[in-house]
Design a protein around this motif. Structure first.
Motif, short mmCIF file in Angstrom:
data_model
loop_
_atom_site.label_atom_id
_atom_site.label_comp_id
_atom_site.label_asym_id
_atom_site.label_seq_id
_atom_site.Cartn_x
_atom_site.Cartn_y
_atom_site.Cartn_z
N VAL A 116 70.61 39.06 40.96
CA VAL A 116 71.71 39.71 41.37
C VAL A 116 72.86 39.02 42.29
O VAL A 116 72.26 38.18 43.44
N PHE A 117 74.10 39.22 41.91
CA PHE A 117 74.99 38.54 42.92
C PHE A 117 75.88 39.72 43.63
O PHE A 117 76.30 40.63 42.64
N HIS A 118 76.10 39.57 44.84
CA HIS A 118 76.69 40.71 45.48
C HIS A 118 78.20 40.04 45.64
O HIS A 118 78.50 39.05 46.14
N HIS A 119 79.15 40.63 45.00
CA HIS A 119 80.41 40.37 44.97
C HIS A 119 81.27 39.79 46.26
O HIS A 119 81.93 39.07 46.18
N HIS A 120 80.93 40.65 47.35
CA HIS A 120 81.44 40.40 48.62
C HIS A 120 81.34 38.77 49.08
O HIS A 120 81.93 38.30 49.68
N GLU A 121 80.02 38.52 48.51
CA GLU A 121 79.67 37.05 49.07
C GLU A 121 80.15 36.21 48.23
O GLU A 121 80.57 34.95 48.54
N LEU A 122 80.29 36.43 46.86
CA LEU A 122 81.11 35.65 45.85
C LEU A 122 82.36 35.38 46.32
O LEU A 122 82.85 34.32 46.34
N ARG A 123 83.03 36.35 46.57
CA ARG A 123 84.59 36.45 46.83
C ARG A 123 84.70 35.54 48.14
O ARG A 123 85.76 34.96 48.16
N THR A 124 83.87 35.65 49.06
CA THR A 124 84.22 35.14 50.42
C THR A 124 83.60 33.60 50.58
O THR A 124 83.89 33.04 51.51
N GLY A 125 82.93 33.32 49.41
CA GLY A 125 82.45 31.78 49.29
C GLY A 125 80.96 31.69 50.21
O GLY A 125 80.61 30.58 50.26
N ARG A 126 80.40 32.78 50.43
CA ARG A 126 79.09 32.78 51.04
C ARG A 126 78.05 32.31 50.17
O ARG A 126 76.80 32.05 50.57
N SER A 127 78.20 32.61 48.96
CA SER A 127 77.53 32.24 47.67
C SER A 127 78.13 32.04 46.46
O SER A 127 79.46 32.19 46.32
N SER A 128 77.50 31.53 45.68
CA SER A 128 78.34 30.99 44.46
C SER A 128 77.42 31.11 43.15
O SER A 128 76.22 31.20 43.39
N LEU A 129 78.06 30.95 42.10
CA LEU A 129 76.97 31.19 40.81
C LEU A 129 76.48 29.84 40.43
O LEU A 129 76.94 28.69 40.52
N PRO A 130 75.27 30.02 40.09
CA PRO A 130 74.38 28.69 39.84
C PRO A 130 74.68 28.28 38.25
O PRO A 130 73.66 28.11 37.56
N LEU A 131 75.77 28.08 38.09
CA LEU A 131 76.11 27.49 36.49
C LEU A 131 75.71 26.45 36.14
O LEU A 131 75.42 26.31 35.09
N ARG A 132 75.10 25.51 36.89
CA ARG A 132 74.61 24.20 36.54
C ARG A 132 73.20 24.19 36.22
O ARG A 132 72.38 23.28 35.48
#
Length: 278
Positions: free
Chosen positions: A23-39
């Motif tokens: 689960v990815f919380h969009h607020h954290e993605l948008r603010t840069g506090r978390s990122s998608l582990p694409l690698r």
């Protein structure tokens, strides 16, 4: 804690590769506090969930997420996992309708951030010309602690449950906590009346859209506050319904497990922005 079985939650990023659902919380993605582990390696059976409890205006550009998420988790009823701020629960008990007496104020409003272009700002600015409104919150430097929030609102007959955005199904804690838990009649602005009627207790609110002007709304509020029998009608729902609010993220997240077996296995959001803004 919530009688939800077969659910294990972890915020340890080292177990992502073995998780059934991430689960990815969009607020954290948008603010840069978390990122998608694409690698990292992602198995074909692993499902990613896009989670947001904010209206679309706060989401920014979602194009970068196209083709990555399988399920949505939101206050919207058409989300894959529906997690409202609160819900109405029918019940067979009986509670006498007793509207609190001796209110010391007519209308209150708690607001942290307010922008001039918001619809609610215009409603407030116009309404305050006709009735007194006690305003609290960071916006006017009168913040309320969690301890004092509900008791302060409870001193009033009405509460302005005005959402910062008029979006599909977006009804926040302003209604469920601030108004209903304080025991006052909410004056609502957000989705249309049918949406509130589908989600809120029956006969529990006053909708701004039902009036031709704020002067007309103000007159209705003043008349209602002085007519005890008419005012008590807005509390009749206590006889047949109760409300539940969601405040613990663990309970919200475990709704994935509750719904897991009915969720589409091969679903992918190739245009997340289109769904969010629909």
């Amino acid at each position: 804690m919530y009688n939800i079985s077969n659910c294990f939650l972890s915020d340890n990023s080292s177990v992502i590769s073995t998780a059934d659902v991430v689960v990815f919380h969009h607020h954290e993605l948008r603010t840069g506090r978390s990122s998608l582990p694409l690698r990292l390696h992602r198995t074909a059976s692993q499902h990613w969930v896009w989670l947001s409890l904010e209206p679309p205006i706060h989401n920014g550009n979602l194009a970068r997420y196209n083709g990555l998420f399988n399920w949505t988790m939101s206050y919207r009823r058409d989300a894959d996992i529906f997690i409202p701020y609160g819900k109405t629960i029918p019940w067979g008990g009986y509670t006498p309708v007793v509207a609190p007496q001796n209110r010391s104020c007519l209308v209150s409003w708690v607001v942290s951030m307010n922008r001039s272009k918001q619809v609610r700002t215009g409603v407030y600015q116009s309404l305050k010309k006709h009735v007194p409104i006690e305003v609290y919150g960071r916006w006017n430097k009168r913040p309320l602690s969690d301890k004092n929030l509900l008791p302060t609102i409870a001193r009033c007959h009405f509460y302005l449950a005005l959402e910062n955005s008029r979006s599909t199904d977006y009804i926040s804690e302003k209604l469920w906590r601030n108004a209903f838990q304080a025991g006052v009649v909410p004056v609502v602005l957000g989705p249309n009346r049918p949406t509130y009627e589908a989600l809120a207790p029956p006969g529990s609110f006053i909708h701004v859209d039902d009036f031709n002007s704020t002067a007309e709304l103000a007159a209705y509020i003043e008349n209602l506050s002085s007519d005890r029998k008419a005012y008590e009608v807005y509390f009749k729902w206590h006889r047949t319904h109760s409300i539940k609010t969601y405040t613990d993220w663990r309970e919200r997240l475990c709704q994935i497990c509750v719904n897991y077996n009915r969720l589409a296995t091969h679903k992918v959001y190739y245009d997340l922005d289109k769904w969010v803004n629909s």
